[in-house]
Motif scaffolding. Structure first.
Motif, short mmCIF file in Angstrom:
data_model
loop_
_atom_site.label_atom_id
_atom_site.label_comp_id
_atom_site.label_asym_id
_atom_site.label_seq_id
_atom_site.Cartn_x
_atom_site.Cartn_y
_atom_site.Cartn_z
N SER A 197 16.58 -18.70 35.56
CA SER A 197 16.59 -19.37 37.04
C SER A 197 16.07 -20.65 36.69
O SER A 197 15.50 -20.76 35.56
CB SER A 197 16.16 -18.66 38.02
N SER A 198 16.25 -21.77 37.46
CA SER A 198 15.45 -22.95 37.40
C SER A 198 14.21 -22.70 37.30
O SER A 198 13.69 -23.60 36.45
CB SER A 198 15.91 -23.92 38.55
N SER A 199 13.47 -22.00 37.86
CA SER A 199 11.82 -21.78 37.80
C SER A 199 11.57 -21.59 36.32
O SER A 199 10.38 -21.91 35.64
CB SER A 199 11.41 -20.56 38.69
N ASP A 200 12.60 -20.86 35.51
CA ASP A 200 12.17 -20.67 34.17
C ASP A 200 12.19 -21.62 33.28
O ASP A 200 11.64 -21.63 32.10
CB ASP A 200 13.04 -19.39 33.55
N LEU A 201 13.07 -22.88 33.59
CA LEU A 201 13.22 -23.97 32.84
C LEU A 201 12.51 -25.19 33.11
O LEU A 201 12.49 -26.27 32.34
CB LEU A 201 14.68 -24.41 32.66
N VAL A 202 11.99 -25.12 34.44
CA VAL A 202 11.57 -26.64 35.01
C VAL A 202 10.01 -26.44 34.82
O VAL A 202 9.57 -25.61 35.32
CB VAL A 202 12.00 -26.88 36.40
N SER A 203 9.54 -27.39 34.26
CA SER A 203 7.91 -27.64 34.02
C SER A 203 7.70 -28.96 34.46
O SER A 203 8.22 -29.99 34.43
CB SER A 203 7.78 -27.30 32.61
N LYS A 204 6.27 -28.95 34.91
CA LYS A 204 5.85 -30.20 35.39
C LYS A 204 5.24 -30.90 34.20
O LYS A 204 5.06 -32.50 34.54
CB LYS A 204 4.66 -29.96 36.31
N TRP A 205 5.31 -30.39 33.05
CA TRP A 205 4.79 -31.21 31.90
C TRP A 205 5.86 -31.95 31.19
O TRP A 205 7.05 -31.66 31.08
CB TRP A 205 4.10 -30.31 30.83
N LEU A 206 5.67 -33.34 31.00
CA LEU A 206 6.56 -34.00 30.33
C LEU A 206 7.23 -33.73 29.01
O LEU A 206 6.48 -33.34 28.17
CB LEU A 206 6.05 -35.56 30.14
N GLY A 207 8.67 -33.61 29.18
CA GLY A 207 9.21 -33.18 27.83
C GLY A 207 9.46 -31.84 27.74
O GLY A 207 10.11 -31.11 26.88
N GLU A 208 8.48 -30.77 28.41
CA GLU A 208 8.58 -29.30 28.11
C GLU A 208 9.91 -28.74 28.85
O GLU A 208 10.37 -27.71 28.19
CB GLU A 208 7.46 -28.84 28.81
N SER A 209 10.31 -29.20 29.76
CA SER A 209 11.65 -28.53 30.30
C SER A 209 12.70 -28.58 29.39
O SER A 209 13.29 -27.51 28.99
CB SER A 209 12.05 -29.39 31.49
N GLU A 210 13.30 -29.79 28.64
CA GLU A 210 14.41 -29.74 27.69
C GLU A 210 13.79 -29.05 26.23
O GLU A 210 14.75 -28.32 25.83
CB GLU A 210 14.57 -31.14 27.50
N ARG A 211 12.66 -28.84 26.01
CA ARG A 211 12.17 -28.22 25.04
C ARG A 211 12.38 -26.68 25.40
O ARG A 211 12.75 -25.79 24.29
CB ARG A 211 10.80 -28.16 24.66
N LEU A 212 12.32 -26.07 26.57
CA LEU A 212 12.43 -24.84 26.98
C LEU A 212 13.97 -24.50 26.82
O LEU A 212 14.39 -23.45 26.46
CB LEU A 212 12.03 -24.50 28.36
N VAL A 213 14.77 -25.45 27.13
CA VAL A 213 16.25 -25.37 27.11
C VAL A 213 16.66 -24.98 25.64
O VAL A 213 17.34 -24.05 25.27
CB VAL A 213 17.08 -26.68 27.67
N LYS A 214 16.10 -25.90 24.96
CA LYS A 214 16.28 -25.71 23.35
C LYS A 214 15.98 -24.31 22.99
O LYS A 214 16.56 -23.75 21.92
CB LYS A 214 15.53 -26.86 22.57
#
Length: 441
Positions: A197-214
């Protein structure tokens, strides 16, 4: 699943892992450590331990992941020789910097994988294709994408016949999109199922969300065959605009790159998305979903099956003609709407028990042993009924209550109280999207 069972499973796996580790069976220990961490994170997410317990679990997971990483390196290079990355270079400080950078990257990777590990579905939902009423086209597409390539891999080797890598399920809320995903998780034996879900991938830390996707896609490639199920995919991959944040734009870009699989092997990976509002998806993301299947409101035949399944083994006076009438009169109801209405109807006998002022003795199966027929059960009745005894439900012994059956009136009243939740305007938009981009489910 009983509370605490996942946590106990994790503890058992860790105990076995440490035993194998001590005995020098490093390959078995590595697998056990990784499985244990997945179960620990699943327990944190779904069994709601205290904050103190969660912190303790997190610390243990870090240590187990650290040990697993060391075992992985040892198995990859059992001689202990350094790889190119760690070989000394002319400038000693540069070598130290590289090592620190690699260590920092490994720690960050472990942290991100720890966050995502809880999304791996460890326990199968026990929902099968036959449990899904109707939706034949959707089930066939999912079998083509998931079941056939796993069972008959030779059918998809070489040539142009390749399984679908992206399937979008869209339609009104409550029509069974997530239910279909649970059926896939159950039926896809020997595969990994990631529920995101979006909560698993969206992070408040800069750059962490796309790293989670990867990291999510890298985990999927390591554990393939893998199904990545993204519920409410529109919340992550909506249309790009000038007003959106840079973070949202980067997440979508990373999704596009990873789903395209440039420079990566995406064979054996299916991205399964679900949404109620497909027209809001970014056009490039929409193209990545090769099959776009409309999950419509159920037809009369499917509604009839849903009514039967929702009632289950609840005692009822309904006959097949009643089910047919209810199915015909519930046009416009989603599967979820029907389930809610039936739940309201099957509560009606309990309300009768609560409000009754008189009970009478009757014959029926014992609540303690259904194979035993007894004559002294008590059932609510009208004050004027023959043999009526003035009493309330508090006076009835627990093992002597015979619940009244659900009647057609109970069902009709429940459906009068439960209105359809699907908006007519949304249906028009879904129909237009289907004519432009989708196919009927």
């Amino acid at each position: 699943m009983a509370s605490g069972s996942t946590l106990q499973k994790a503890i058992d796996l860790v105990t076995k892992a440490t035993a194998e580790d001590k005995n020098g069976n490093f390959e078995e220990a590595l697998q056990l450590y990784e499985h244990a961490v997945q179960y620990f994170l699943h327990a944190m997410k779904y069994e709601a331990p205290s904050e103190r317990a969660k912190q303790s679990i997190r610390e243990k997971c870090v240590s187990y992941l650290d040990r697993a990483e060391k075992l992985k390196k040892h198995l990859a290079d059992p001689t202990g020789k350094s790889n190119k990355k760690n070989k000394p270079v002319a400038d000693g400080s540069k070598s130290s910097d590289n090592k620190e950078s690699d260590d920092e990257e490994d720690e960050q990777s472990k942290k991100l994988r720890g966050q995502l590990a809880g999304a791996i579905v460890m326990e199968k939902p026990n929902i099968h294709w036959d449990d899904v009423a109707g939706l034949l086209a959707a089930k066939e597409a999912l079998k083509e994408a998931v079941i056939l390539p796993i069972k008959f891999p030779h059918l998809f080797q070489g040539g142009k016949r390749t399984p679908w890598r992206g399937i979008l399920l869209y339609g009104p809320p409550g029509t069974g999109k997530s239910f279909l995903a649970k059926a896939v998780a159950t039926e896809a034996n020997n595969s990994t199922f990631l529920s995101i879900s979006s909560s698993d991938l969206v992070s408040k830390w800069l750059g962490e969300s796309e790293r989670l996707v990867k990291q999510m896609f890298e985990m999927a490639r390591e554990k393939k065959p893998t199904i990545i199920f993204i519920d409410e995919v529109d919340s992550l991959c909506g249309s790009r605009s000038e007003n959106e944040s840079e973070s949202a734009r980067r997440i979508k870009t990373e999704f596009l790159v990873q789903m395209q699989g440039v420079g990566c092997d995406n064979d054996g990976i299916l991205v399964l998305g679900a949404t109620n509002i497909p027209w809001t998806l970014d056009s490039a993301i929409r193209r990545r979903f090769e099959k776009r299947i409309y999950i419509p409101l159920p037809e009369a035949g499917a509604r009839n099956i849903m009514l039967h399944k929702s009632l289950g083994d609840t005692p009822t006076t309904l006959v097949e003609a009643d089910f047919l009438k209810l199915a015909k009169n519930t046009d416009g109801y989603s599967g979820a709407d029907i389930s809610i209405a039936v739940r309201d109807a099957i509560m009606q006998p309990i309300r009768k028990v609560q409000h009754s002022t008189h009970f009478k003795k009757t014959r029926g199966p014992s609540p303690v042993d259904s194979n035993l027929i007894v004559d002294d059960l008590l059932s609510p009745c009208s004050p004027g009924d023959y043999g009526a005894i003035e009493m309330n439900w508090m006076d009835v012994p627990g093992e002597k209550l015979l619940e009244p059956p659900v009647t057609m009136d109970d069902m009709l009243n429940a459906f009068r109280r439960t209105r359809p939740t699907v908006n007519e305007d949304d249906l028009k938009q879904l129909t237009k999207f289907t004519s432009d981009f989708g196919q009927e489910g």
